[in-house]
Write a protein that holds these residues in place. Structure first.
Motif, mmCIF file in Angstrom:
data_model
loop_
_atom_site.group_PDB
_atom_site.id
_atom_site.type_symbol
_atom_site.label_atom_id
_atom_site.label_comp_id
_atom_site.label_asym_id
_atom_site.label_seq_id
_atom_site.Cartn_x
_atom_site.Cartn_y
_atom_site.Cartn_z
ATOM 1 N N PHE A 1 20.856 -6.676 -11.662
ATOM 2 C CA PHE A 1 19.385 -6.658 -10.465
ATOM 3 C C PHE A 1 18.148 -5.813 -11.109
ATOM 4 O O PHE A 1 18.414 -4.366 -11.561
ATOM 5 C CB PHE A 1 19.625 -5.938 -9.945
ATOM 6 C CG PHE A 1 18.905 -5.637 -9.035
ATOM 7 C CD1 PHE A 1 18.533 -6.575 -7.717
ATOM 8 C CD2 PHE A 1 18.725 -4.045 -8.185
ATOM 9 C CE1 PHE A 1 17.235 -6.264 -6.624
ATOM 10 C CE2 PHE A 1 17.384 -3.876 -6.914
ATOM 11 C CZ PHE A 1 16.639 -4.998 -6.669
ATOM 12 N N ARG A 2 17.321 -6.198 -11.183
ATOM 13 C CA ARG A 2 16.197 -5.282 -11.538
ATOM 14 C C ARG A 2 14.632 -4.856 -10.773
ATOM 15 O O ARG A 2 14.829 -6.285 -9.098
ATOM 16 C CB ARG A 2 15.672 -5.934 -12.602
ATOM 17 C CG ARG A 2 16.550 -6.221 -14.285
ATOM 18 C CD ARG A 2 15.602 -6.304 -15.087
ATOM 19 N NE ARG A 2 15.213 -7.908 -14.976
ATOM 20 C CZ ARG A 2 14.556 -8.829 -15.812
ATOM 21 N NH1 ARG A 2 14.499 -8.222 -17.154
ATOM 22 N NH2 ARG A 2 14.882 -10.030 -15.545
ATOM 23 N N TYR A 3 14.232 -3.946 -9.948
ATOM 24 C CA TYR A 3 13.355 -4.184 -9.443
ATOM 25 C C TYR A 3 11.697 -3.074 -9.543
ATOM 26 O O TYR A 3 11.809 -2.601 -10.576
ATOM 27 C CB TYR A 3 13.759 -3.380 -8.286
ATOM 28 C CG TYR A 3 12.849 -2.348 -7.208
ATOM 29 C CD1 TYR A 3 12.408 -2.622 -6.911
ATOM 30 C CD2 TYR A 3 12.964 -0.767 -7.908
ATOM 31 C CE1 TYR A 3 10.980 -2.409 -6.051
ATOM 32 C CE2 TYR A 3 12.501 -0.025 -6.793
ATOM 33 C CZ TYR A 3 11.205 -0.961 -5.377
ATOM 34 O OH TYR A 3 10.706 0.086 -4.645
ATOM 35 N N ALA A 4 10.711 -3.604 -8.950
ATOM 36 C CA ALA A 4 9.632 -3.684 -10.100
ATOM 37 C C ALA A 4 9.006 -3.303 -8.262
ATOM 38 O O ALA A 4 8.846 -3.951 -7.173
ATOM 39 C CB ALA A 4 8.586 -4.542 -10.136
ATOM 40 N N ASN A 5 7.825 -2.618 -8.238
ATOM 41 C CA ASN A 5 7.185 -1.721 -7.212
ATOM 42 C C ASN A 5 5.895 -1.353 -7.504
ATOM 43 O O ASN A 5 5.689 -1.322 -8.218
ATOM 44 C CB ASN A 5 7.743 -0.500 -6.405
ATOM 45 C CG ASN A 5 6.897 0.199 -5.319
ATOM 46 O OD1 ASN A 5 5.867 -0.167 -4.745
ATOM 47 N ND2 ASN A 5 7.770 0.330 -3.761
ATOM 48 N N LEU A 6 4.634 -2.479 -7.153
ATOM 49 C CA LEU A 6 3.668 -2.379 -7.417
ATOM 50 C C LEU A 6 2.155 -1.492 -5.921
ATOM 51 O O LEU A 6 1.128 -2.127 -6.472
ATOM 52 C CB LEU A 6 2.813 -4.272 -7.645
ATOM 53 C CG LEU A 6 4.127 -5.009 -8.599
ATOM 54 C CD1 LEU A 6 3.722 -5.856 -8.831
ATOM 55 C CD2 LEU A 6 4.064 -3.842 -10.126
ATOM 56 N N ARG B 1 6.115 1.264 -10.241
ATOM 57 C CA ARG B 1 7.103 0.739 -10.772
ATOM 58 C C ARG B 1 6.525 -0.459 -11.437
ATOM 59 O O ARG B 1 6.571 -1.529 -10.867
ATOM 60 C CB ARG B 1 8.160 0.331 -10.407
ATOM 61 C CG ARG B 1 9.438 1.418 -9.930
ATOM 62 C CD ARG B 1 11.010 1.566 -8.669
ATOM 63 N NE ARG B 1 11.779 0.586 -9.767
ATOM 64 C CZ ARG B 1 12.105 0.959 -10.168
ATOM 65 N NH1 ARG B 1 13.141 1.805 -10.953
ATOM 66 N NH2 ARG B 1 13.207 -0.421 -10.841
ATOM 67 N N PRO B 2 5.284 -0.250 -11.841
ATOM 68 C CA PRO B 2 5.251 -1.769 -13.028
ATOM 69 C C PRO B 2 6.156 -2.439 -13.375
ATOM 70 O O PRO B 2 5.517 -3.988 -13.715
ATOM 71 C CB PRO B 2 3.790 -1.371 -13.520
ATOM 72 C CG PRO B 2 4.169 -0.105 -13.587
ATOM 73 C CD PRO B 2 5.443 0.512 -13.396
ATOM 74 N N GLN B 3 6.809 -2.324 -13.879
ATOM 75 C CA GLN B 3 8.106 -3.308 -14.267
ATOM 76 C C GLN B 3 8.772 -3.419 -13.494
ATOM 77 O O GLN B 3 9.953 -2.956 -13.230
ATOM 78 C CB GLN B 3 8.141 -2.699 -15.917
ATOM 79 C CG GLN B 3 7.135 -2.674 -16.714
ATOM 80 C CD GLN B 3 6.141 -3.847 -17.284
ATOM 81 O OE1 GLN B 3 6.814 -5.256 -17.982
ATOM 82 N NE2 GLN B 3 5.122 -4.096 -17.252
ATOM 83 N N ASP C 1 0.639 -1.493 -0.080
ATOM 84 C CA ASP C 1 0.352 0.310 0.045
ATOM 85 C C ASP C 1 0.962 1.349 -0.123
ATOM 86 O O ASP C 1 2.130 1.195 -0.681
ATOM 87 C CB ASP C 1 -0.858 -0.296 0.700
ATOM 88 C CG ASP C 1 -0.375 -0.574 2.292
ATOM 89 O OD1 ASP C 1 0.954 -0.102 2.577
ATOM 90 O OD2 ASP C 1 -0.741 -0.896 3.818
ATOM 91 N N SER C 2 0.544 2.250 0.558
ATOM 92 C CA SER C 2 0.905 3.850 0.870
ATOM 93 C C SER C 2 2.339 3.328 1.300
ATOM 94 O O SER C 2 3.393 3.906 1.001
ATOM 95 C CB SER C 2 0.382 4.854 0.983
ATOM 96 O OG SER C 2 0.309 3.865 2.935
ATOM 97 N N CYS C 3 2.277 2.761 2.182
ATOM 98 C CA CYS C 3 4.453 2.533 2.859
ATOM 99 C C CYS C 3 4.841 2.144 1.575
ATOM 100 O O CYS C 3 6.281 2.699 1.770
ATOM 101 C CB CYS C 3 3.613 1.475 4.377
ATOM 102 S SG CYS C 3 5.633 0.838 5.047
ATOM 103 N N THR C 4 4.551 0.484 0.734
ATOM 104 C CA THR C 4 5.150 0.286 0.187
ATOM 105 C C THR C 4 5.525 1.016 -1.064
ATOM 106 O O THR C 4 6.439 1.585 -1.533
ATOM 107 C CB THR C 4 4.760 -0.742 -0.333
ATOM 108 O OG1 THR C 4 5.208 -1.917 0.297
ATOM 109 C CG2 THR C 4 5.712 -0.869 -1.975
#
Length: 251
Positions: free
Chosen positions: A42-47, A244-246, A11-14
């Motif tokens: 390294f790759r990173y996504a944040n949903l 970050r959807p991807q 949620d908002s914390c993430t």
């Protein structure tokens, strides 16, 4: 272990609210963890999407995460289920379903409990039973499905307002940094130990004036907005998209 495909759910914390970068963008615990894990490949996504409950994460974020084939997935959620007035059985059911789904997404899945924010605000005692129910369900589900548990319930930083933003719910930059430290410790990944060092000086506490100003500037506007949105069928987080959807390189 080296992680190369990190996906954060929540949620908002993430999303990182109240951890502002100089350009006004949100950083947050997940970005901070990604900065430590960052290495070639390294790759990173944040949903994460603000306002989302666990059941909404299950239907909206889990299918997206499944397409990304992460090797590390981390969930921070449940606060909106507590705040929305969900019943204790509903909270327990949602937590179990979400942790089960998270562990099916990646070889390593980590989940957080919530710290005890109930005593930080007037009438917070009404929230405490639901926070305890959420945490109990998270602990049980983590044990049942093999998730790594990051239990911050007893973290004493909850007693220091410097770790929280103006609304006393979202973490400040210091709070996000500390939360990232808890996760990295649980993962066994080295990081800057100053993230977990006690803050200098005495913990700050709220005065009666602080309580009144908090009610005026934070609680009443949010309550009005939620009531208005409910009348028109709008839910918190509607209209917002994942941060970050991807899966992308951190830079």
């Amino acid at each position: 272990m080296r992680y190369q495909r990190f996906v954060a759910l929540g949620d908002s914390c993430t999303e990182g609210l109240d951890d502002l970068l100089p350009d006004g963008a949100y950083r947050g615990w997940a970005d901070r963890v990604a900065s430590v894990l960052d290495a070639p490949g390294f790759r990173y996504a944040n949903l994460g999407v603000r306002g989302r409950r666990l059941d909404q994460m299950l239907s909206e974020q889990v299918p997206l995460a499944a397409q990304l084939s992460p090797d590390l997935v981390v969930l921070f959620g449940g606060g909106n289920d507590v705040m929305s007035g969900a019943t204790i059985p509903q909270i327990a059911e949602r937590a179990d379903a979400m942790v089960r789904a998270a562990t099916a997404l990646a070889p390593t899945a980590a989940v957080f409990t919530l710290s005890d924010i109930s005593h930080r605000m007037p009438f917070g005692w009404r929230m405490r039973p639901r926070i305890e129910a959420l945490n109990s369900a998270m602990r049980a589900a983590a044990d049942r499905y093999g998730a790594l548990l990051v239990d911050v319930w007893a973290d004493e930083c909850v007693n220091d307002s410097r770790y929280f933003g103006p609304d006393r719910l979202h973490l400040s930059s210091l709070g996000h940094r500390r939360l990232a430290g808890h996760l990295l410790s649980a993962l066994g990944v080295p990081f800057d130990s100053s993230w977990m060092a006690p803050l200098p000086g005495a913990a700050t506490n709220a005065s009666m004036w602080d309580h009144w100003r908090w009610l005026r500037d934070q609680v009443i506007p949010v309550a009005y907005s939620r009531s208005r949105n409910k009348l028109i069928g709008r839910q918190p987080g509607d209209g917002f998209t994942p941060k970050r959807p991807q899966l992308l390189p951190l830079a």
